[in-house]
Design a protein around this motif. Structure first.
Motif, PDB file in Angstrom:
ATOM      1  N   ALA A 105       0.836  -1.209   0.000  1.00 29.39           N
ATOM      2  CA  ALA A 105       0.000   0.000   0.000  1.00 29.39           C
ATOM      3  C   ALA A 105       0.868   1.255   0.000  1.00 29.39           C
ATOM      4  CB  ALA A 105      -0.919  -0.014   1.214  1.00 29.39           C
ATOM      5  N   LEU A 106       1.954   1.242   0.756  1.00 30.12           N
ATOM      6  CA  LEU A 106       2.842   2.405   0.788  1.00 30.12           C
ATOM      7  C   LEU A 106       3.495   2.625  -0.578  1.00 30.12           C
ATOM      8  CD1 LEU A 106       4.027   4.529   2.708  1.00 30.12           C
ATOM      9  CD2 LEU A 106       5.917   2.967   3.128  1.00 30.12           C
ATOM     10  N   THR A 107       3.873   1.551  -1.250  1.00 29.07           N
ATOM     11  CA  THR A 107       4.450   1.672  -2.591  1.00 29.07           C
ATOM     12  C   THR A 107       3.443   2.257  -3.566  1.00 29.07           C
ATOM     13  OG1 THR A 107       5.814  -0.254  -2.117  1.00 29.07           O
ATOM     14  CG2 THR A 107       5.609   0.380  -4.418  1.00 29.07           C
ATOM     15  N   ALA A 108       2.185   1.809  -3.505  1.00 27.20           N
ATOM     16  CA  ALA A 108       1.151   2.341  -4.391  1.00 27.20           C
ATOM     17  C   ALA A 108       0.908   3.823  -4.110  1.00 27.20           C
ATOM     18  CB  ALA A 108      -0.144   1.552  -4.224  1.00 27.20           C
ATOM     19  N   LEU A 109       0.898   4.229  -2.843  1.00 29.71           N
ATOM     20  CA  LEU A 109       0.695   5.639  -2.488  1.00 29.71           C
ATOM     21  C   LEU A 109       1.824   6.507  -3.025  1.00 29.71           C
ATOM     22  CD1 LEU A 109      -0.877   7.785  -0.827  1.00 29.71           C
ATOM     23  CD2 LEU A 109       0.680   7.252   1.050  1.00 29.71           C
ATOM     24  N   ILE A 110       3.058   6.058  -2.850  1.00 29.80           N
ATOM     25  CA  ILE A 110       4.196   6.836  -3.358  1.00 29.80           C
ATOM     26  C   ILE A 110       4.142   6.946  -4.870  1.00 29.80           C
ATOM     27  CG2 ILE A 110       6.719   6.803  -3.579  1.00 29.80           C
ATOM     28  CD1 ILE A 110       6.827   5.632  -0.753  1.00 29.80           C
ATOM     29  N   THR A 111       3.778   5.871  -5.558  1.00 27.61           N
ATOM     30  CA  THR A 111       3.664   5.904  -7.021  1.00 27.61           C
ATOM     31  C   THR A 111       2.595   6.902  -7.452  1.00 27.61           C
ATOM     32  OG1 THR A 111       4.301   3.571  -7.096  1.00 27.61           O
ATOM     33  CG2 THR A 111       3.275   4.490  -9.071  1.00 27.61           C
ATOM     34  N   GLN A 112       1.453   6.922  -6.785  1.00 28.67           N
ATOM     35  CA  GLN A 112       0.383   7.855  -7.142  1.00 28.67           C
ATOM     36  C   GLN A 112       0.797   9.300  -6.868  1.00 28.67           C
ATOM     37  OE1 GLN A 112      -3.079   6.513  -5.073  1.00 28.67           O
ATOM     38  NE2 GLN A 112      -3.415   4.770  -6.440  1.00 28.67           N
ATOM     39  N   LEU A 113       1.525   9.535  -5.755  1.00 29.01           N
ATOM     40  CA  LEU A 113       1.983  10.893  -5.470  1.00 29.01           C
ATOM     41  C   LEU A 113       2.979  11.381  -6.516  1.00 29.01           C
ATOM     42  CD1 LEU A 113       2.402  10.855  -1.581  1.00 29.01           C
ATOM     43  CD2 LEU A 113       0.652  12.019  -2.928  1.00 29.01           C
ATOM     44  N   ILE A 114       3.867  10.517  -6.947  1.00 29.71           N
ATOM     45  CA  ILE A 114       4.830  10.896  -7.990  1.00 29.71           C
ATOM     46  C   ILE A 114       4.099  11.212  -9.293  1.00 29.71           C
ATOM     47  CG2 ILE A 114       6.711  10.011  -9.440  1.00 29.71           C
ATOM     48  CD1 ILE A 114       7.759   8.554  -6.944  1.00 29.71           C
ATOM     49  N   THR A 115       3.109  10.392  -9.652  1.00 25.32           N
ATOM     50  CA  THR A 115       2.329  10.637 -10.869  1.00 25.32           C
ATOM     51  C   THR A 115       1.568  11.962 -10.759  1.00 25.32           C
ATOM     52  OG1 THR A 115       2.078   8.253 -11.134  1.00 25.32           O
ATOM     53  CG2 THR A 115       0.602   9.659 -12.419  1.00 25.32           C
TER      54      THR A 115
END
Length: 155
Positions: A105-115
């Motif tokens: 979940a933390l990886t998905a959140l960081i990916t969405q924030l970068i996008t």
């Protein structure tokens, strides 16, 4: 083979005389001192007459009592330890499962924030490049009627 026997003595051997030693009895050096004992602390002296007429005198002894057997629990300690180890292992596995879910979940959140940052920053750059209402640099030419003759501009 050449050892002497009671019936045969080889020539040249003499039989030694046998010496008999009789031990002398030892007399006791000292007797143990008498100790004062309370009347109720000493057991009663018992005399027994044997069938041949001899009398044996001594203290009466209580029969030996067996030690109490330790009561075993209904479930062995080994089984309890194995069960507790299994519960602990399951708890650790559940924690590891939750840890991997948290990391995912933390990886998905960081990916969405970068996008999101890339989209916002890219949009801001596009607005800056393509906006006409911003400051205008350079010269503005209004061409109304122009005549091009031989690659020469007459305006």
């Amino acid at each position: 083979m050449n050892e002497p026997t009671p019936y045969y003595h080889p020539t040249g051997h003499q039989v030694a005389a046998v010496e008999v030693h009789r031990p002398t009895p030892l007399t006791p050096a000292h007797t143990a001192p008498l100790m004062h004992v309370q009347p109720g602390a000493m057991a009663a002296v018992t005399s027994i007459v044997l069938p041949d007429g001899r009398v044996v005198t001594g203290y009466a002894m209580e029969p030996a009592k067996p030690e109490p057997v330790a009561v075993k629990p209904a479930v062995s300690r080994t089984a309890v330890n194995i069960a507790l180890g299994g519960v602990g292992f399951l708890a650790v596995c559940g924690g590891l499962l939750m840890l991997t879910a948290f990391i995912t979940a933390l990886t998905a959140l960081i990916t969405q924030l970068i996008t999101l940052v890339a989209v916002i920053f890219g949009g801001w750059i596009a607005v800056q490049v393509f906006s006409a209402s911003g400051h205008s640099g350079g010269n503005t030419f209004n061409i109304r009627k122009a005549v091009f003759k031989r690659n020469h501009f007459n305006g």
